[in-house]
Write a protein that holds these residues in place. Structure first.
Motif, mmCIF file in Angstrom:
data_model
loop_
_atom_site.group_PDB
_atom_site.id
_atom_site.type_symbol
_atom_site.label_atom_id
_atom_site.label_comp_id
_atom_site.label_asym_id
_atom_site.label_seq_id
_atom_site.Cartn_x
_atom_site.Cartn_y
_atom_site.Cartn_z
ATOM 1 N N TYR A 209 0.920 -1.183 0.021
ATOM 2 C CA TYR A 209 0.020 0.077 0.090
ATOM 3 C C TYR A 209 0.973 1.340 0.084
ATOM 4 N N GLY A 210 2.145 1.119 -0.107
ATOM 5 C CA GLY A 210 3.322 2.306 0.091
ATOM 6 C C GLY A 210 4.527 1.840 0.596
ATOM 7 N N ARG A 211 5.534 2.245 0.044
ATOM 8 C CA ARG A 211 6.697 2.076 0.801
ATOM 9 C C ARG A 211 6.753 2.166 2.342
ATOM 10 N N VAL A 212 7.455 1.129 3.107
ATOM 11 C CA VAL A 212 7.303 1.199 4.397
ATOM 12 C C VAL A 212 8.732 0.947 5.066
ATOM 13 N N HIS A 213 9.005 1.581 6.133
ATOM 14 C CA HIS A 213 10.247 1.464 7.045
ATOM 15 C C HIS A 213 10.339 -0.123 7.495
ATOM 16 N N ALA A 214 11.576 -0.340 8.226
ATOM 17 C CA ALA A 214 11.858 -1.815 8.613
ATOM 18 C C ALA A 214 10.663 -1.890 9.847
ATOM 19 N N ASP A 215 10.095 -0.885 10.641
ATOM 20 C CA ASP A 215 9.227 -0.939 11.637
ATOM 21 C C ASP A 215 7.969 -0.953 11.120
ATOM 22 N N GLY A 216 7.851 -0.925 10.050
ATOM 23 C CA GLY A 216 6.204 -1.330 9.491
ATOM 24 C C GLY A 216 5.602 0.233 9.066
ATOM 25 N N PHE A 258 -4.091 -26.102 8.438
ATOM 26 C CA PHE A 258 -4.412 -25.530 9.680
ATOM 27 C C PHE A 258 -3.703 -24.381 9.548
ATOM 28 N N ALA A 259 -4.327 -23.133 9.584
ATOM 29 C CA ALA A 259 -3.993 -21.914 9.362
ATOM 30 C C ALA A 259 -4.137 -21.045 10.561
ATOM 31 N N THR A 260 -3.392 -20.084 10.424
ATOM 32 C CA THR A 260 -3.475 -18.774 11.558
ATOM 33 C C THR A 260 -3.400 -17.515 10.764
ATOM 34 N N VAL A 261 -4.136 -16.465 11.318
ATOM 35 C CA VAL A 261 -4.003 -15.162 10.798
ATOM 36 C C VAL A 261 -3.426 -14.433 11.514
ATOM 37 N N GLU A 262 -2.474 -13.642 11.205
ATOM 38 C CA GLU A 262 -1.506 -12.810 12.040
ATOM 39 C C GLU A 262 -1.421 -11.263 11.519
ATOM 40 N N PRO A 263 -1.149 -10.376 12.216
ATOM 41 C CA PRO A 263 -1.026 -9.130 11.385
ATOM 42 C C PRO A 263 0.553 -8.860 11.110
ATOM 43 N N GLN A 264 0.921 -8.275 10.037
ATOM 44 C CA GLN A 264 2.402 -7.820 9.745
ATOM 45 C C GLN A 264 2.719 -6.652 10.536
ATOM 46 N N ARG A 265 3.809 -6.399 10.624
ATOM 47 C CA ARG A 265 4.326 -4.823 11.375
ATOM 48 C C ARG A 265 3.514 -3.752 10.902
ATOM 49 N N ARG A 266 3.134 -3.729 9.556
ATOM 50 C CA ARG A 266 2.495 -2.672 8.922
ATOM 51 C C ARG A 266 1.028 -2.545 9.110
ATOM 52 N N GLU A 393 6.104 0.909 19.665
ATOM 53 C CA GLU A 393 7.344 1.145 20.406
ATOM 54 C C GLU A 393 7.686 2.550 20.315
ATOM 55 N N THR A 394 7.216 3.262 19.275
ATOM 56 C CA THR A 394 7.703 4.576 19.146
ATOM 57 C C THR A 394 6.404 5.311 18.509
ATOM 58 N N ASP A 395 6.588 6.691 18.600
ATOM 59 C CA ASP A 395 5.378 7.602 18.282
ATOM 60 C C ASP A 395 5.042 7.441 16.925
ATOM 61 N N ALA A 398 2.814 4.437 16.687
ATOM 62 C CA ALA A 398 1.563 4.714 17.251
ATOM 63 C C ALA A 398 0.584 5.881 16.102
ATOM 64 N N VAL A 399 1.453 6.535 15.810
ATOM 65 C CA VAL A 399 0.555 7.414 14.594
ATOM 66 C C VAL A 399 0.129 6.312 13.498
ATOM 67 N N HIS A 400 0.950 5.736 12.964
ATOM 68 C CA HIS A 400 0.506 4.728 11.815
ATOM 69 C C HIS A 400 -0.805 3.861 12.308
ATOM 70 N N VAL A 401 -0.810 3.521 13.492
ATOM 71 C CA VAL A 401 -1.903 2.429 13.808
ATOM 72 C C VAL A 401 -3.206 3.313 13.804
#
Length: 551
Positions: A209-216, A258-266, A393-395, A398-401
């Motif tokens: 959905y757009g370029r992201v940093h290593a922290d998502g 057998f599958a599980t749904v998880e979120p990525q960092r982004r 872990e960073t501001d 938090a703003v991205h979420v």
């Protein structure tokens, strides 16, 4: 003479509270930290006892012990079905005489109801509906699964909407094979004559959905497509269902997973799946590239109303509905909006969900160290809610979420979502009090990040057993281990009738509330006793008979 500086006096450390100490001890021994109180009444002696039972949550933030047991149960379930070499047997018990008699009675009621409908005797139909409800309650009491369909006289038969099944021109074609009933994978023979039957570990992701940093977090938040990310998260479950359907048709056999749904960092959801058997990597990537889901909902790109001038509920009409705040004209119902879509064959779908290009495929042999690592990775985040998997872990995180949650706030999550009012459409089952942006659907809650489906997805023929049966297997394994060394757990004896005890939950309004700390201490004591007994049993059994941690 040099003066020696003396440190400032340090205040006395506060001792831990008794309740906190008990909860810490409960976590260490594996006892529930918030046990539920149930009153057990002995119908023979009349004695009443308050018994603590585990809360059964799957979230570690609520009860670490119960969540860990739920995780271990899922590991057991995943292990049991991943590397099967024979087809799982799904056995159904023979019907009893009581069940057959109830089915016959149910058929007579249905016949009488049909006759009452033809005679237009609404009173008789109502009475028969009540009798049918009572009969189905008795059927469930006899252990019958499912229910028999019944139409009420006032229910109109829903019109089946037919959509074109022609594949989109912007996706690759897929091979189409007749799906056989086989669920086990192929076997391979090595150079040394040994036979191998490997399985697969698959990871699917969503598109960029757009370029992201290593922290998502996005490199440019203003260009990051939050709307598309929100819509993809809402419809992710339907996309995964379509993937398994396409995969089975392309492979030609009944693929089990057998599958599980998880979120990525982004914040975007992705899927980890243990698949029984091997599938060519090229075919898996081809199926992922060709899988899509079209959302045939009313267009909702541009709002028709604003928060300052929303549709209002009109009770004065024969059929109360939402009306335009200026003209007073009723809004289109959801079915009417779908009719408009059906009437215009050139109208595109409201949204198209696709998988990303990153597809990771690994071959895994049963019993290997890699199989254990994959199982642990598969259930790694099942004890956490989606927003707890990657804590900000960073501001910047938090703003991205917060931006993502804000994008989800006004997106329709279902046909009944209040957000449809912004786009001039009445949601299904419309009622007074609906406010856009305040839908109570799971997809809008921050802890779900748009995905409201089940976190653990298991195919029907994975192991031939459901989760309750696997839980019973684990319990029986423990009892066999205890019995092999002469330990008899305290429980109802075989001479006790099944209806000797009556169990009654203690409600919050019950005046005779038990002390919660006392319940917690009893739960700790009981768990410690069980743990000591099981450890003694493990020490007295051969290593081949103490399979896994099940206590």
């Amino acid at each position: 003479m040099t003066e020696i500086e003396t440190p400032a006096p340090v205040g006395k450390l506060l001792a831990p509270l008794a309740r906190q100490l008990a909860e810490t001890m409960a976590t260490e021994v594996g006892a529930c930290v918030r046990p539920l109180a149930v009153r057990r009444t002995d119908t023979t002696t009349g004695a009443t006892t308050v018994v603590p039972i585990p809360c059964g949550t799957t979230r570690a933030s609520k009860c670490p012990s119960c969540a860990d047991r739920a995780r271990k149960l899922r590991v057991w379930q995943a292990r049991e079905g991943w590397h099967l070499t024979e087809e799982p047997r799904v056995e159904t018990a023979e019907p009893t005489q009581e069940q057959m008699a109830l089915i016959g009675y149910r058929a007579d009621l249905e016949s009488a109801r049909t006759a009452a409908l033809e005679a237009d005797d609404r009173h008789q139909v109502t009475e028969l509906d009540r009798a049918i409800d009572d009969c189905e309650t008795l059927l469930r009491g006899e252990g019958i699964r499912g229910s028999l369909p019944r139409r009420h006289p006032d229910d109109d038969k829903p019109r089946r909407r037919v959509r074109s099944t022609r594949r989109r021109q912007d996706v690759p074609d897929l091979p189409r094979r007749r799906v056989s009933a086989r669920t086990t994978g192929r076997t391979f023979e090595g150079r040394d004559g040994r036979t191998f039957q490997p399985s697969t570990f698959l990871t699917l992701t969503m598109p960029s959905y757009g370029r992201v940093h290593a922290d998502g977090t996005p490199v440019d938040p203003n260009r990051y497509d939050y709307r598309r990310a929100a819509r993809d998260a809402i419809h992710f479950g339907l996309l995964i269902d379509r993937f398994w359907q396409n995969l089975r048709r392309a492979c030609g056999w009944n693929v089990q997973y057998f599958a599980t749904v998880e979120p990525q960092r982004r914040g975007a959801p992705h899927l980890h799946a243990a698949i029984r058997g091997t599938i060519p990597r090229a075919l898996l990537r081809q199926v992922a590239a060709a899988t899509y889901h079209q959302v045939w909902w009313p267009q909702h790109d541009q709002p028709v109303y604003s928060a300052d001038a929303l549709p209002v509920w009109d009770e004065t009409r024969p059929e109360p509905c939402y009306v335009d705040p200026t003209t007073g004209e009723p809004l289109r119902t959801f079915d009417q909006a779908l009719d408009d879509i059906d009437d215009d064959p050139d109208l595109p779908p409201a949204h198209v969900v696709r998988l990303g290009t990153q597809v990771d495929v690994q071959g895994v042999l049963g019993g290997s160290d890699k199989a254990g690592e994959c199982l642990g990775y598969l259930v790694k985040y099942l004890t956490k809610s989606i927003d707890e998997c990657h804590t900000a872990e960073t501001d910047r995180q938090a703003v991205h979420v917060e931006r993502f949650v804000q994008a989800l706030r006004y997106e329709p999550c279902s046909e009944k979502c209040a957000n449809w009012l912004l786009y001039g459409v009445q949601p299904e089952g419309a009622k007074a009090g609906l406010i856009p942006g305040r839908c109570k659907g799971k997809a809008h809650k921050p802890e779900h990040l748009g995905y409201a489906g089940r976190r653990c997805l298991v195919s029907r023929k994975w192991s031939g057993k459901n989760l309750t049966e696997h839980r019973t297997d684990r319990r029986d394994h423990v009892l066999r281990a205890l019995g092999a060394v002469g330990i008899t757990p305290r429980q109802a004896t075989e001479d006790d009738p099944g209806d000797r005890y009556v169990w009654t939950p203690i409600r919050p309004t019950d005046p005779d509330q038990p002390d919660r700390v006392e319940l917690l201490m009893r739960s700790i004591s009981e768990r410690r006793r069980w743990r000591e007994q099981y450890e003694r049993a493990r020490a007295g059994l051969p290593a081949t008979e103490t399979r896994g941690e099940v206590a």
